[in-house]
Design a protein around this motif. Structure first.
Motif, PDB file in Angstrom:
ATOM      1  N   UNK A 128     -28.295  11.734   6.433  1.00 50.20           N
ATOM      2  CA  UNK A 128     -28.116  10.730   7.478  1.00 50.20           C
ATOM      3  C   UNK A 128     -29.359  10.650   8.360  1.00 50.20           C
ATOM      4  N   UNK A 129     -29.950  11.789   8.674  1.00 47.57           N
ATOM      5  CA  UNK A 129     -31.162  11.778   9.489  1.00 47.57           C
ATOM      6  C   UNK A 129     -32.303  11.082   8.745  1.00 47.57           C
ATOM      7  N   UNK A 130     -32.444  11.341   7.442  1.00 48.97           N
ATOM      8  CA  UNK A 130     -33.470  10.660   6.645  1.00 48.97           C
ATOM      9  C   UNK A 130     -33.222   9.157   6.605  1.00 48.97           C
ATOM     10  N   UNK A 131     -31.952   8.785   6.444  1.00 47.12           N
ATOM     11  CA  UNK A 131     -31.595   7.368   6.415  1.00 47.12           C
ATOM     12  C   UNK A 131     -31.972   6.682   7.725  1.00 47.12           C
ATOM     13  N   UNK A 132     -31.682   7.342   8.843  1.00 45.23           N
ATOM     14  CA  UNK A 132     -32.004   6.755  10.141  1.00 45.23           C
ATOM     15  C   UNK A 132     -33.516   6.640  10.333  1.00 45.23           C
TER      16      UNK A 132
ATOM     17  N   UNK B  50     -26.709  25.848  10.516  1.00 43.32           N
ATOM     18  CA  UNK B  50     -27.705  24.875  10.068  1.00 43.32           C
ATOM     19  C   UNK B  50     -27.010  23.585   9.626  1.00 43.32           C
ATOM     20  N   UNK B  51     -27.690  22.433   9.770  1.00 37.27           N
ATOM     21  CA  UNK B  51     -27.066  21.166   9.369  1.00 37.27           C
ATOM     22  C   UNK B  51     -26.856  21.117   7.856  1.00 37.27           C
TER      23      UNK B  51
END
Length: 82
Positions: A36-40, A28-29
Motif C-alpha cells: 500500500x505504501x508503494x502504491x501511494x 514490523x509492517x
C-alpha cells in the motif's frame, strides 16, 4: 479468598492482553502495508507527472498569447458626405 484469586486472574488477563496488543502494533509492517505504501508513492509520482504536463501546456498557451494579435488594417473607403 476465592474472589481475590479470580480478581487477580482477571487483572493478569487484562494486563497480558494489553501488553500483547501493544507488541502486535509495534511489530514490523506486513507485506500488505508495504504494498500500500508503494502504491501511494506511485500515485504521488503519477500526480506529479500529470501536474508537470499541465504546467507545460499552460506555458505553451502563455507563450502563444504573448504575441499581440494582429489588427486588420482599416479600410480606405471614405464615408459619403451627407
Amino acid at each position: 479468598m476465592r474472589q481475590v484469586a479470580e480478581l487477580t486472574f482477571v487483572l493478569v488477563l487484562a494486563v497480558s492482553t494489553a501488553g500483547f496488543a501493544a507488541n502486535k502494533d509495534s511489530s514490523a509492517p506486513d507485506k500488505e502495508m508495504l504494498r500500500m505504501m508503494d502504491f501511494l508513492r506511485e500515485m504521488e509520482m503519477i500526480k506529479q507527472a500529470e501536474m508537470m504536463q499541465d504546467l507545460s501546456q499552460v506555458e505553451q498557451v502563455g507563450q502563444s498569447s504573448d504575441t499581440p494579435p494582429q489588427k486588420p488594417l482599416p479600410s480606405k473607403r471614405k464615408e459619403a458626405a451627407k
